[in-house]
Design an enzyme around this catalytic site. Structure first.
Site, PDB file in Angstrom:
ATOM      1  N   ASP A  28      -4.281  32.407  65.935  1.00 27.63           N
ATOM      2  CA  ASP A  28      -3.417  31.238  66.179  1.00 27.63           C
ATOM      3  C   ASP A  28      -1.970  31.479  65.742  1.00 27.63           C
ATOM      4  OD1 ASP A  28      -2.855  28.689  67.034  1.00 27.63           O
ATOM      5  OD2 ASP A  28      -3.531  27.715  65.189  1.00 27.63           O
ATOM      6  N   ASN A  76      -8.382  24.573  75.377  1.00 27.05           N
ATOM      7  CA  ASN A  76      -7.068  25.142  75.731  1.00 27.05           C
ATOM      8  C   ASN A  76      -6.667  24.922  77.196  1.00 27.05           C
ATOM      9  OD1 ASN A  76      -7.366  27.892  73.373  1.00 27.05           O
ATOM     10  ND2 ASN A  76      -6.205  26.011  73.161  1.00 27.05           N
ATOM     11  N   ARG A  79      -3.540  22.766  78.198  1.00 29.75           N
ATOM     12  CA  ARG A  79      -2.154  23.260  78.157  1.00 29.75           C
ATOM     13  C   ARG A  79      -1.550  23.319  79.559  1.00 29.75           C
ATOM     14  NH1 ARG A  79      -1.789  27.539  73.272  1.00 29.75           N
ATOM     15  NH2 ARG A  79      -3.030  26.311  71.808  1.00 29.75           N
ATOM     16  N   ARG A 202      -8.162  24.405  59.783  1.00 27.71           N
ATOM     17  CA  ARG A 202      -9.252  23.724  60.481  1.00 27.71           C
ATOM     18  C   ARG A 202     -10.006  24.740  61.329  1.00 27.71           C
ATOM     19  NH1 ARG A 202      -4.645  20.965  62.608  1.00 27.71           N
ATOM     20  NH2 ARG A 202      -3.787  22.113  64.374  1.00 27.71           N
TER      21      ARG A 202
HETATM   22  C1  IPE Z   1      -7.609  27.577  68.401  1.00 30.26           C
HETATM   23  O1  IPE Z   1      -6.244  27.380  68.354  1.00 30.26           O
HETATM   24  C2  IPE Z   1      -7.986  28.325  69.638  1.00 30.26           C
HETATM   25  C3  IPE Z   1      -7.524  29.702  69.719  1.00 30.26           C
HETATM   26  C4  IPE Z   1      -6.835  30.348  68.822  1.00 30.26           C
HETATM   27  C5  IPE Z   1      -7.908  30.402  70.910  1.00 30.26           C
HETATM   28  P1  IPE Z   1      -5.568  26.055  68.896  1.00 30.26           P
HETATM   29  O2  IPE Z   1      -4.117  26.233  68.703  1.00 30.26           O
HETATM   30  O3  IPE Z   1      -6.033  25.749  70.253  1.00 30.26           O
HETATM   31  O4  IPE Z   1      -6.161  24.955  67.910  1.00 30.26           O
HETATM   32  P2  IPE Z   1      -5.556  23.558  67.438  1.00 30.26           P
HETATM   33  O5  IPE Z   1      -5.162  22.811  68.681  1.00 30.26           O
HETATM   34  O6  IPE Z   1      -4.386  23.860  66.568  1.00 30.26           O
HETATM   35  O7  IPE Z   1      -6.651  22.909  66.661  1.00 30.26           O
HETATM   36  C1  IPE Z   2      -3.099  30.799  69.828  1.00 28.12           C
HETATM   37  O1  IPE Z   2      -1.749  30.519  69.670  1.00 28.12           O
HETATM   38  C2  IPE Z   2      -3.432  31.286  71.218  1.00 28.12           C
HETATM   39  C3  IPE Z   2      -4.225  30.341  72.018  1.00 28.12           C
HETATM   40  C4  IPE Z   2      -4.676  29.202  71.613  1.00 28.12           C
HETATM   41  C5  IPE Z   2      -4.517  30.733  73.384  1.00 28.12           C
HETATM   42  P1  IPE Z   2      -1.154  29.109  70.068  1.00 28.12           P
HETATM   43  O2  IPE Z   2      -0.698  29.163  71.473  1.00 28.12           O
HETATM   44  O3  IPE Z   2      -2.093  28.015  69.748  1.00 28.12           O
HETATM   45  O4  IPE Z   2       0.105  29.045  69.100  1.00 28.12           O
HETATM   46  P2  IPE Z   2       0.660  27.759  68.385  1.00 28.12           P
HETATM   47  O5  IPE Z   2      -0.448  27.195  67.551  1.00 28.12           O
HETATM   48  O6  IPE Z   2       1.114  26.813  69.449  1.00 28.12           O
HETATM   49  O7  IPE Z   2       1.781  28.275  67.545  1.00 28.12           O
HETATM   50 MG    MG Z   3      -2.408  26.918  68.060  1.00 26.54          MG
END
Ligand code: IPE
Ligand code: IPE
Ligand code: MG
Length: 248
Positions: A28, A76, A79, A202
């Site tokens: 993340d 995801n 998004r 989390r």
């Molecule tokens: C968890 O990260 C999923 C992945 C890293 C693939 P998210 O960024 O989607 O999780 P939340 O929304 O912060 O809980």
């Molecule tokens: C994790 O990074 C990758 C995926 C969930 C695909 P994020 O894209 O969630 O990065 P932040 O949390 O927005 O910084």
């Molecule tokens: Mg994230």
């Protein structure tokens, strides 16, 4: 006179003879990493993919048996389409390169998640990677793609119910061990250590069943900046924990 602070020797803090067997990582912080640099979020995902390559290779070199990474969750899809497409494109690129290097790297790639809604080409590549992986016996990397812990448990329950309906088993016969065999992770030992970079504390629907007794480690470092040194810190923290599994 100012002295340069020596770089912390993080490797010295790790006992490489007693590593966890299975490490899981919630990759993340890609988006925030990019934002801080004034770049589009997709640049963060590209940087994150490179980090994955570095960390997976290092995990193999130090002798881990299993590495499970969260790449794309069932949530995801919320998004923007542009971001989702970019992630799918990066996955495709990564898999294509991995297929070429597999023999050299001896890393087995396996997938956890419902691959059916993924673009056909990517799905096909996952299948191909999985098939080639069967030939090797190196570290197993489980890539969680369109993965959700709840979704996984519901699917397992459905599959078990179907086996009951087909007369193959009965509800009374179900055990925890037996139920585990219906999960994507069938045959894989539970993760010992779950790492989450980016400062979030989390679980975000990751390995809900499997992480019942995993040690949790989090750090503010964003995934694209995660390094061997950060991994050492996580491993050292893990080795300092007392795992009691409910005992004393
Ligand atoms: C968890 O990260 C999923 C992945 C890293 C693939 P998210 O960024 O989607 O999780 P939340 O929304 O912060 O809980
Ligand atoms: C994790 O990074 C990758 C995926 C969930 C695909 P994020 O894209 O969630 O990065 P932040 O949390 O927005 O910084
Ligand atoms: Mg994230």
């Amino acid at each position: 006179m100012a002295f340069l602070k020596p770089k912390e020797d993080t490797a010295a803090q790790v006992d490489f003879d007693h590593l966890p067997r299975h490490v899981a990582i919630i990759m993340d912080g890609n988006g925030r990493w990019a934002k801080r640099r004034g770049l589009p979020r997709t640049a963060g995902h590209a940087a994150g993919a490179e980090t994955f390559r570095t960390i997976a290779t290092y995990c193999k070199n130090i002798g881990l048996d299993y590495l499970t990474v969260y790449a794309f969750s069932t949530e995801n899809w919320k998004r923007p389409l542009e971001e989702v497409s970019a992630i799918m494109g990066l996955l495709k690129k990564y898999l294509l390169e991995s297929i070429e290097k597999m023999e050299r790297d001896q890393i087995r790639l396996h997938f956890f998640g419902d691959l059916s809604p993924l673009p056909a080409e990517l799905r096909e590549m996952c299948g191909r990677t999985d098939a080639i992986s069967q030939r090797y016996d190196g570290m197993q990397v489980n890539v969680c793609l369109n993965y959700g812990g709840r979704d996984e448990i519901v699917r397992a329950a459905r599959a078990f119910a179907a086996d009951c309906a087909a007369g193959k088993t009965t509800p009374e016969q179900l055990t925890e061990e037996g139920f585990s065999q219906y999960l994507y992770s069938a045959g894989v030992p539970d993760p010992d250590l779950v790492i989450r970079p980016s400062g979030e504390i989390r679980i975000s629907n990751f390995l809900l069943w499997q992480s019942a007794y995993a040690e949790f480690y989090y750090t503010d470092v964003l995934w694209p900046d995660f390094s061997k040194e950060e991994l050492h810190k996580a491993l050292a923290a893990y080795q300092g924990r007392s795992r009691r599994f409910g005992g004393v």
